[in-house]
Design a protein around this motif. Structure first.
Motif, PDB file in Angstrom:
ATOM      1  N   TYR A   1       0.809  -1.212   0.000  1.00  0.00           N
ATOM      2  CA  TYR A   1       0.000   0.000   0.000  1.00  0.00           C
ATOM      3  C   TYR A   1       0.844   1.265   0.000  1.00  0.00           C
ATOM      4  CZ  TYR A   1      -4.436  -2.373   0.234  1.00  0.00           C
ATOM      5  OH  TYR A   1      -5.538  -3.128  -0.078  1.00  0.00           O
ATOM      6  N   GLY A   2       2.153   1.102  -0.124  1.00  0.00           N
ATOM      7  CA  GLY A   2       3.021   2.256  -0.252  1.00  0.00           C
ATOM      8  C   GLY A   2       3.294   3.012   1.032  1.00  0.00           C
ATOM      9  N   LEU A   3       3.056   2.363   2.166  1.00  0.00           N
ATOM     10  CA  LEU A   3       3.351   3.019   3.434  1.00  0.00           C
ATOM     11  C   LEU A   3       4.866   3.093   3.622  1.00  0.00           C
ATOM     12  CD1 LEU A   3       0.608   1.358   5.626  1.00  0.00           C
ATOM     13  CD2 LEU A   3       0.657   3.697   4.782  1.00  0.00           C
ATOM     14  N   PRO A   4       5.323   4.025   4.425  1.00  0.00           N
ATOM     15  CA  PRO A   4       6.764   4.158   4.632  1.00  0.00           C
ATOM     16  C   PRO A   4       7.383   2.873   5.186  1.00  0.00           C
ATOM     17  CG  PRO A   4       5.611   6.062   5.527  1.00  0.00           C
ATOM     18  CD  PRO A   4       4.558   5.048   5.137  1.00  0.00           C
ATOM     19  N   GLU A   5       8.616   2.611   4.766  1.00  0.00           N
ATOM     20  CA  GLU A   5       9.332   1.418   5.225  1.00  0.00           C
ATOM     21  C   GLU A   5       9.427   1.387   6.753  1.00  0.00           C
ATOM     22  OE1 GLU A   5      11.338  -2.210   5.216  1.00  0.00           O
ATOM     23  OE2 GLU A   5      10.041  -1.251   3.748  1.00  0.00           O
ATOM     24  N   GLU A   6       9.515   2.543   7.379  1.00  0.00           N
ATOM     25  CA  GLU A   6       9.599   2.590   8.843  1.00  0.00           C
ATOM     26  C   GLU A   6       8.346   2.010   9.496  1.00  0.00           C
ATOM     27  OE1 GLU A   6      12.204   5.751   7.109  1.00  0.00           O
ATOM     28  OE2 GLU A   6      10.101   5.212   6.828  1.00  0.00           O
ATOM     29  N   VAL A   7       7.187   2.224   8.901  1.00  0.00           N
ATOM     30  CA  VAL A   7       5.944   1.644   9.412  1.00  0.00           C
ATOM     31  C   VAL A   7       5.961   0.134   9.190  1.00  0.00           C
ATOM     32  CG1 VAL A   7       3.423   1.546   9.152  1.00  0.00           C
ATOM     33  CG2 VAL A   7       4.602   3.758   9.097  1.00  0.00           C
ATOM     34  N   ALA A   8       6.357  -0.290   8.007  1.00  0.00           N
ATOM     35  CA  ALA A   8       6.422  -1.730   7.704  1.00  0.00           C
ATOM     36  C   ALA A   8       7.358  -2.436   8.676  1.00  0.00           C
ATOM     37  CB  ALA A   8       6.870  -1.952   6.262  1.00  0.00           C
ATOM     38  N   ARG A   9       8.486  -1.814   8.998  1.00  0.00           N
ATOM     39  CA  ARG A   9       9.438  -2.437   9.925  1.00  0.00           C
ATOM     40  C   ARG A   9       8.866  -2.536  11.339  1.00  0.00           C
ATOM     41  NH1 ARG A   9      12.947  -5.925   9.410  1.00  0.00           N
ATOM     42  NH2 ARG A   9      14.113  -5.111  11.174  1.00  0.00           N
ATOM     43  N   ILE A  10       8.094  -1.572  11.779  1.00  0.00           N
ATOM     44  CA  ILE A  10       7.447  -1.687  13.088  1.00  0.00           C
ATOM     45  C   ILE A  10       6.537  -2.900  13.097  1.00  0.00           C
ATOM     46  CG2 ILE A  10       5.734  -0.646  14.633  1.00  0.00           C
ATOM     47  CD1 ILE A  10       6.975   2.093  13.934  1.00  0.00           C
ATOM     48  N   VAL A  11       5.744  -3.054  12.047  1.00  0.00           N
ATOM     49  CA  VAL A  11       4.832  -4.197  11.941  1.00  0.00           C
ATOM     50  C   VAL A  11       5.632  -5.504  11.914  1.00  0.00           C
ATOM     51  CG1 VAL A  11       3.122  -5.300  10.443  1.00  0.00           C
ATOM     52  CG2 VAL A  11       3.033  -2.821  10.826  1.00  0.00           C
ATOM     53  N   GLU A  12       6.708  -5.523  11.162  1.00  0.00           N
ATOM     54  CA  GLU A  12       7.523  -6.723  10.984  1.00  0.00           C
ATOM     55  C   GLU A  12       8.230  -7.150  12.275  1.00  0.00           C
ATOM     56  OE1 GLU A  12       9.428  -7.776   6.848  1.00  0.00           O
ATOM     57  OE2 GLU A  12      10.546  -6.179   7.852  1.00  0.00           O
ATOM     58  N   CYS A  13       8.529  -6.195  13.137  1.00  0.00           N
ATOM     59  CA  CYS A  13       9.367  -6.458  14.320  1.00  0.00           C
ATOM     60  C   CYS A  13       8.600  -6.513  15.634  1.00  0.00           C
ATOM     61  CB  CYS A  13      10.432  -5.367  14.434  1.00  0.00           C
ATOM     62  SG  CYS A  13      11.573  -5.310  13.062  1.00  0.00           S
ATOM     63  N   HIS A  14       7.289  -6.546  15.603  1.00  0.00           N
ATOM     64  CA  HIS A  14       6.542  -6.399  16.857  1.00  0.00           C
ATOM     65  C   HIS A  14       6.304  -7.694  17.639  1.00  0.00           C
ATOM     66  CE1 HIS A  14       2.895  -7.747  14.690  1.00  0.00           C
ATOM     67  NE2 HIS A  14       2.414  -8.000  15.899  1.00  0.00           N
ATOM     68  N   ILE A  15       6.694  -8.835  17.110  1.00  0.00           N
ATOM     69  CA  ILE A  15       6.428 -10.111  17.787  1.00  0.00           C
ATOM     70  C   ILE A  15       7.332 -10.255  19.012  1.00  0.00           C
ATOM     71  CG2 ILE A  15       6.476 -12.624  17.549  1.00  0.00           C
ATOM     72  CD1 ILE A  15       4.462 -11.728  15.665  1.00  0.00           C
ATOM     73  N   GLY A  16       6.773 -10.309  20.189  1.00  0.00           N
ATOM     74  CA  GLY A  16       7.561 -10.486  21.413  1.00  0.00           C
ATOM     75  C   GLY A  16       8.596  -9.398  21.531  1.00  0.00           C
ATOM     76  N   ALA A  17       9.860  -9.765  21.396  1.00  0.00           N
ATOM     77  CA  ALA A  17      10.947  -8.784  21.345  1.00  0.00           C
ATOM     78  C   ALA A  17      11.681  -8.961  20.031  1.00  0.00           C
ATOM     79  CB  ALA A  17      11.880  -8.962  22.533  1.00  0.00           C
ATOM     80  N   GLY A  18      10.956  -9.445  19.033  1.00  0.00           N
ATOM     81  CA  GLY A  18      11.527  -9.655  17.724  1.00  0.00           C
ATOM     82  C   GLY A  18      12.116 -11.043  17.560  1.00  0.00           C
ATOM     83  N   LEU A  19      12.395 -11.372  16.324  1.00  0.00           N
ATOM     84  CA  LEU A  19      12.996 -12.665  15.982  1.00  0.00           C
ATOM     85  C   LEU A  19      14.224 -12.417  15.112  1.00  0.00           C
ATOM     86  CD1 LEU A  19       9.726 -14.555  14.968  1.00  0.00           C
ATOM     87  CD2 LEU A  19      11.025 -14.874  17.073  1.00  0.00           C
TER      88      LEU A  19
END
Length: 143
Positions: free
Chosen positions: A56-74
């Motif tokens: 959807y063309g959202l900023p990469e910084e938003v995508a990375r927040i979504v990608e990294c939110h599991i627990g304390a990350g993987l």
């Protein structure tokens, strides 16, 4: 899922208001952190959600927040072991860390203490992950 995201959003914005971070980025990331649950409720929802944000063309910084939110990350290796794309999904920026930490503090729509989260995590997750969740909490609280 929507009610949970509202609680995470509101709490993340409270954290961001008290710290030198990009508040708008925290707001977007927190609001969208579970968007991947529209397709799956597995661990893959974080990577899928990040892909949706990118599509959807959202900023990469938003995508990375979504990608990294599991627990304390993987880590990339942990992702590989879980059958996910082997990429680093550990939160690094303050904004990524805030959303991941706050998500750990919201069970459904109830805000819980980090002690409660760690107690639950200790019963179900490997020690290395529990230690990472505790370290993330300490890091965010010290921002």
């Amino acid at each position: 899922m929507i009610a949970h995201s509202h609680v995470v959003h509101d709490l993340a914005c409270q954290y961001a208001a008290l710290r030198p971070v990009d508040r708008e980025l925290v707001s977007w990331g927190a609001a969208l952190h579970d968007i991947g649950r529209s397709q799956t409720h597995s661990l893959a929802h974080a990577q899928i959600g990040a892909d949706i944000c990118r599509e959807y063309g959202l900023p990469e910084e938003v995508a990375r927040i979504v990608e990294c939110h599991i627990g304390a990350g993987l880590t990339a290796e942990e992702c590989r072991a879980e059958g996910l794309k082997p990429i680093d999904c550990v939160p690094h920026t303050p904004e990524e860390k805030i959303v991941a930490h706050v998500d750990n503090l919201v069970r459904g729509t109830t805000i819980i203490s980090i002690e409660e989260r760690l107690e639950t995590a200790t019963a179900t997750l490997p020690d290395i992950i529990v230690r990472r969740i505790a370290a993330l909490a300490a890091d965010v609280e010290s921002l």
